[in-house]
Design a protein around this motif. Structure first.
Motif, PDB file in Angstrom:
ATOM      1  N   GLU A  55      -6.926   3.104   1.925  1.00  0.00           N
ATOM      2  CA  GLU A  55      -6.660   3.031   3.362  1.00  0.00           C
ATOM      3  C   GLU A  55      -7.745   2.281   4.117  1.00  0.00           C
ATOM      4  O   GLU A  55      -7.476   1.664   5.150  1.00  0.00           O
ATOM      5  CB  GLU A  55      -6.528   4.449   3.933  1.00  0.00           C
ATOM      6  CG  GLU A  55      -5.415   5.268   3.320  1.00  0.00           C
ATOM      7  CD  GLU A  55      -4.071   4.567   3.427  1.00  0.00           C
ATOM      8  OE1 GLU A  55      -3.734   4.091   4.526  1.00  0.00           O
ATOM      9  OE2 GLU A  55      -3.367   4.469   2.401  1.00  0.00           O
ATOM     10  N   LEU A  98      -6.704   6.490  -3.650  1.00  0.00           N
ATOM     11  CA  LEU A  98      -5.729   6.224  -2.595  1.00  0.00           C
ATOM     12  C   LEU A  98      -6.339   6.375  -1.206  1.00  0.00           C
ATOM     13  O   LEU A  98      -5.951   5.660  -0.269  1.00  0.00           O
ATOM     14  CB  LEU A  98      -4.522   7.152  -2.749  1.00  0.00           C
ATOM     15  CG  LEU A  98      -3.666   6.907  -3.998  1.00  0.00           C
ATOM     16  CD1 LEU A  98      -2.562   7.951  -4.102  1.00  0.00           C
ATOM     17  CD2 LEU A  98      -3.065   5.502  -3.995  1.00  0.00           C
ATOM     18  N   ARG A 130       0.843   4.239  -2.821  1.00  0.00           N
ATOM     19  CA  ARG A 130       0.637   5.664  -2.483  1.00  0.00           C
ATOM     20  C   ARG A 130       1.749   6.516  -3.077  1.00  0.00           C
ATOM     21  O   ARG A 130       1.510   7.606  -3.625  1.00  0.00           O
ATOM     22  CB  ARG A 130       0.576   5.832  -0.962  1.00  0.00           C
ATOM     23  CG  ARG A 130      -0.709   5.337  -0.325  1.00  0.00           C
ATOM     24  CD  ARG A 130      -0.838   5.836   1.108  1.00  0.00           C
ATOM     25  NE  ARG A 130       0.219   5.310   1.972  1.00  0.00           N
ATOM     26  CZ  ARG A 130       0.131   4.175   2.660  1.00  0.00           C
ATOM     27  NH1 ARG A 130      -0.973   3.439   2.584  1.00  0.00           N
ATOM     28  NH2 ARG A 130       1.115   3.785   3.444  1.00  0.00           N
ATOM     29  N   GLU A 131       2.974   6.041  -2.973  1.00  0.00           N
ATOM     30  CA  GLU A 131       4.114   6.795  -3.504  1.00  0.00           C
ATOM     31  C   GLU A 131       4.048   6.899  -5.026  1.00  0.00           C
ATOM     32  O   GLU A 131       4.272   7.975  -5.591  1.00  0.00           O
ATOM     33  CB  GLU A 131       5.413   6.114  -3.075  1.00  0.00           C
ATOM     34  CG  GLU A 131       6.653   6.781  -3.643  1.00  0.00           C
ATOM     35  CD  GLU A 131       7.922   6.010  -3.306  1.00  0.00           C
ATOM     36  OE1 GLU A 131       8.987   6.384  -3.842  1.00  0.00           O
ATOM     37  OE2 GLU A 131       7.847   5.032  -2.541  1.00  0.00           O
ATOM     38  N   ARG A 132       3.727   5.790  -5.698  1.00  0.00           N
ATOM     39  CA  ARG A 132       3.754   5.773  -7.152  1.00  0.00           C
ATOM     40  C   ARG A 132       2.592   6.538  -7.782  1.00  0.00           C
ATOM     41  O   ARG A 132       2.724   7.077  -8.888  1.00  0.00           O
ATOM     42  CB  ARG A 132       3.747   4.326  -7.665  1.00  0.00           C
ATOM     43  CG  ARG A 132       5.009   3.541  -7.368  1.00  0.00           C
ATOM     44  CD  ARG A 132       6.238   4.121  -8.065  1.00  0.00           C
ATOM     45  NE  ARG A 132       6.077   4.238  -9.505  1.00  0.00           N
ATOM     46  CZ  ARG A 132       6.379   3.275 -10.366  1.00  0.00           C
ATOM     47  NH1 ARG A 132       6.869   2.125  -9.922  1.00  0.00           N
ATOM     48  NH2 ARG A 132       6.215   3.452 -11.656  1.00  0.00           N
ATOM     49  N   ASP A 186       0.606   9.050  -6.260  1.00  0.00           N
ATOM     50  CA  ASP A 186       0.216  10.308  -5.617  1.00  0.00           C
ATOM     51  C   ASP A 186       0.066  11.455  -6.612  1.00  0.00           C
ATOM     52  O   ASP A 186      -0.824  12.298  -6.483  1.00  0.00           O
ATOM     53  CB  ASP A 186       1.237  10.682  -4.540  1.00  0.00           C
ATOM     54  CG  ASP A 186       0.842  11.952  -3.810  1.00  0.00           C
ATOM     55  OD1 ASP A 186      -0.225  11.949  -3.159  1.00  0.00           O
ATOM     56  OD2 ASP A 186       1.591  12.949  -3.906  1.00  0.00           O
ATOM     57  N   ASP A 187       0.913  11.512  -7.649  1.00  0.00           N
ATOM     58  CA  ASP A 187       0.881  12.622  -8.611  1.00  0.00           C
ATOM     59  C   ASP A 187       0.324  12.197  -9.964  1.00  0.00           C
ATOM     60  O   ASP A 187       0.565  12.863 -10.980  1.00  0.00           O
ATOM     61  CB  ASP A 187       2.288  13.200  -8.798  1.00  0.00           C
ATOM     62  CG  ASP A 187       3.250  12.204  -9.445  1.00  0.00           C
ATOM     63  OD1 ASP A 187       2.917  11.002  -9.501  1.00  0.00           O
ATOM     64  OD2 ASP A 187       4.342  12.627  -9.885  1.00  0.00           O
ATOM     65  N   SER A 188      -0.442  11.103 -10.008  1.00  0.00           N
ATOM     66  CA  SER A 188      -0.875  10.567 -11.303  1.00  0.00           C
ATOM     67  C   SER A 188      -2.095  11.276 -11.872  1.00  0.00           C
ATOM     68  O   SER A 188      -2.415  11.114 -13.053  1.00  0.00           O
ATOM     69  CB  SER A 188      -1.161   9.061 -11.187  1.00  0.00           C
ATOM     70  OG  SER A 188      -2.111   8.787 -10.198  1.00  0.00           O
ATOM     71  N   ALA A 212      -6.955  10.004  -8.565  1.00  0.00           N
ATOM     72  CA  ALA A 212      -5.952   9.240  -7.819  1.00  0.00           C
ATOM     73  C   ALA A 212      -6.103   9.432  -6.318  1.00  0.00           C
ATOM     74  O   ALA A 212      -6.030   8.467  -5.547  1.00  0.00           O
ATOM     75  CB  ALA A 212      -4.549   9.643  -8.265  1.00  0.00           C
ATOM     76  N   HIS A 213      -6.310  10.671  -5.868  1.00  0.00           N
ATOM     77  CA  HIS A 213      -6.395  10.910  -4.422  1.00  0.00           C
ATOM     78  C   HIS A 213      -7.621  10.246  -3.814  1.00  0.00           C
ATOM     79  O   HIS A 213      -7.570   9.726  -2.688  1.00  0.00           O
ATOM     80  CB  HIS A 213      -6.379  12.405  -4.137  1.00  0.00           C
ATOM     81  CG  HIS A 213      -5.046  13.030  -4.395  1.00  0.00           C
ATOM     82  ND1 HIS A 213      -4.850  14.399  -4.410  1.00  0.00           N
ATOM     83  CD2 HIS A 213      -3.828  12.481  -4.658  1.00  0.00           C
ATOM     84  CE1 HIS A 213      -3.578  14.670  -4.659  1.00  0.00           C
ATOM     85  NE2 HIS A 213      -2.942  13.514  -4.817  1.00  0.00           N
ATOM     86  N   LYS A 251       0.831  -1.208   0.000  1.00  0.00           N
ATOM     87  CA  LYS A 251       0.000   0.000   0.000  1.00  0.00           C
ATOM     88  C   LYS A 251       0.862   1.254   0.000  1.00  0.00           C
ATOM     89  O   LYS A 251       0.557   2.229  -0.711  1.00  0.00           O
ATOM     90  CB  LYS A 251      -0.943  -0.016   1.198  1.00  0.00           C
ATOM     91  CG  LYS A 251      -2.086  -1.013   1.079  1.00  0.00           C
ATOM     92  CD  LYS A 251      -3.051  -0.875   2.249  1.00  0.00           C
ATOM     93  CE  LYS A 251      -4.255  -1.784   2.085  1.00  0.00           C
ATOM     94  NZ  LYS A 251      -5.230  -1.628   3.202  1.00  0.00           N
TER      95      LYS A 251
END
Length: 410
Positions: free
Chosen positions: A263, A259, A245-247, A249-251, A255-256, A241
């Motif tokens: 959780e 993500l 989140r790292e990969r 986050d800016d897509s 996406a937000h 997970k």
């Protein structure tokens, strides 16, 4: 004819085999490691010969009634704007969305609810040991984690791609074909603008986000990464997970939201896609079916169809043949061509559908936009999973429903 059969794995392939073996009069036990029946899972579809199997089970309409309601597939841009749309009403079963779209758990439960009238299901147990299968032995001795040891005429391994029981009987015989694609599936809350389309969004660096409808008041999310494998399937859920989140986050796009749902989700599934490649599917009185035998990965688009068909064929061959080895040989001969065709997905396909650059995404969108036009729909269907050629089912006698024996006892 052998009568006492053990099946390990209570999902689509295992439940289909249990249903048919039970109806054919075998004494069937299904053992499943999870403590209770496992619902959940993402969209799958049944096409072609798989529909015929369900029809013979009198379950086709019930499966359609439990469908997700997905009406087609649409590729979108970072603003949610439509790039290309493929409606099931236009493409039929040859488009990315089939007529019979159903959640894995819903199909498996439909099969289980019917099969449990004809087979004994034992949850929260698993095979710890299968004694060496000697030449000419008339039974298989199976030791379970519960402490029981029992004898069976045959064992059907219907587990997943990482089947531990397969490794007990066929150690190191699987030569996986890695498909350079990592996928995570999970369920997130539905929101007002979610519709009945499969929405597919591409971001740079080989990333994609998909949102699909269901009939449970939620939305099914999928995150994909096109990259070589690096052992991510062995990580803990927390590590997986955090990595997603790292990969992502800016897509962009939603996406937000996805993500955030990651959780709280209760059905997270993460895998690095690989095909199971086995030179043989049986060893004397033990046989493989479903993903444990041939996982073609979701890229093939026929995984559930293979599972349903394989479960039916293996049960029918055991009924037709008096000899276990002959039955298993006939089953493999019938299923191999369909499996090999399904596993023929070129490794470049994930790269094409998950471009790494903005230029690549633009080229993909341009190709999809052209493919969606009415004038070339016939050619466009070659991009997607079509109805697969399957084994000739005419060799298997249809058993009238009123003649099928009902199981007595638990």
């Amino acid at each position: 004819m052998s009568r006492r059969i053990l099946i390990t794995g209570a999902s689509v392939a295992g439940n289909t085999a249990a249903w048919w073996l039970g109806h054919y009069g075998f004494d069937v036990t299904v053992v499943e490691s999870t403590p209770e029946f496992r619902d959940g899972g993402q969209n799958i579809d049944i096409r072609g010969v798989g529909r015929e199997v369900l029809r013979r089970m009198d379950l086709e309409q019930a499966a359609l009634d439990r469908g997700t309601g997905e009406e087609g597939t649409v590729w979108i841009d970072e603003h949610g704007g439509e790039v290309a749309k493929f409606l099931t009403a236009d493409f039929g079963s040859a488009g990315p969305t089939a007529e019979m779209e159903i959640l894995r758990g819903d199909l498996a439960r439909l099969l289980y609810e019917s099969a449990r009238n004809y087979a004994t299901f034992r949850f929260g147990d698993r095979i710890d040991r299968i004694d060496p299968i000697e030449e000419g032995a008339e039974a298989v001795s199976v030791a379970f984690s519960s402490g029981q040891t029992e004898q069976y005429d045959a064992v059907v391994i219907a587990e997943g791609v990482g089947s531990s029981t397969r490794e007990l009987v066929f150690p190191q015989e699987n030569e996986p074909r890695w498909m350079d694609l990592t996928i995570a599936y999970f369920t997130i809350p539905r929101q007002a603008d979610d519709d009945q389309m499969w929405r597919w969004y591409n971001a740079t660096d080989g990333r994609s986000i998909s949102l699909r409808p269901d009939t449970h008041g939620t939305t099914r999310a999928m995150l994909s990464l096109q990259q070589p494998p690096n052992g991510e399937q062995e990580w803990t859920v927390e590590q997986q997970k955090a990595y997603l989140r790292e990969r992502f986050d800016d897509s962009g796009w939603q996406a937000h939201r996805v993500l955030a749902g990651l959780e709280e989700t209760e059905d997270f599934y993460f895998d690095v896609l690989r095909q199971v490649r086995m030179d043989r599917w049986s060893k004397r009185r033990v046989v493989l079916t479903g993903d444990a035998a041939w996982c073609a990965t979701p890229l093939a688009g026929i995984g559930a169809t293979l599972a349903v068909t394989g479960g039916y064929v293996i049960a029918s061959e055991l009924r037709r043949k008096g000899d276990i080895r002959q039955a298993f040989s006939a089953y493999e001969e019938a299923m191999r061509p369909m499996v090999e065709k399904g596993q023929g997905v070129p490794k470049i396909a994930p790269r094409m559908m998950n471009p790494h650059s903005r230029l690549g995404i633009n080229l993909l969108h341009h190709a999809l936009r052209i493919a969606s036009k009415p004038a070339i729909r016939g050619l466009a269907t070659k991009l997607f999973a079509s109805e697969p050629d399957g084994p000739d089912l005419s060799r298997y006698e249809k058993l009238p429903l009123h003649q099928r024996p009902h199981r007595t006892g638990p």
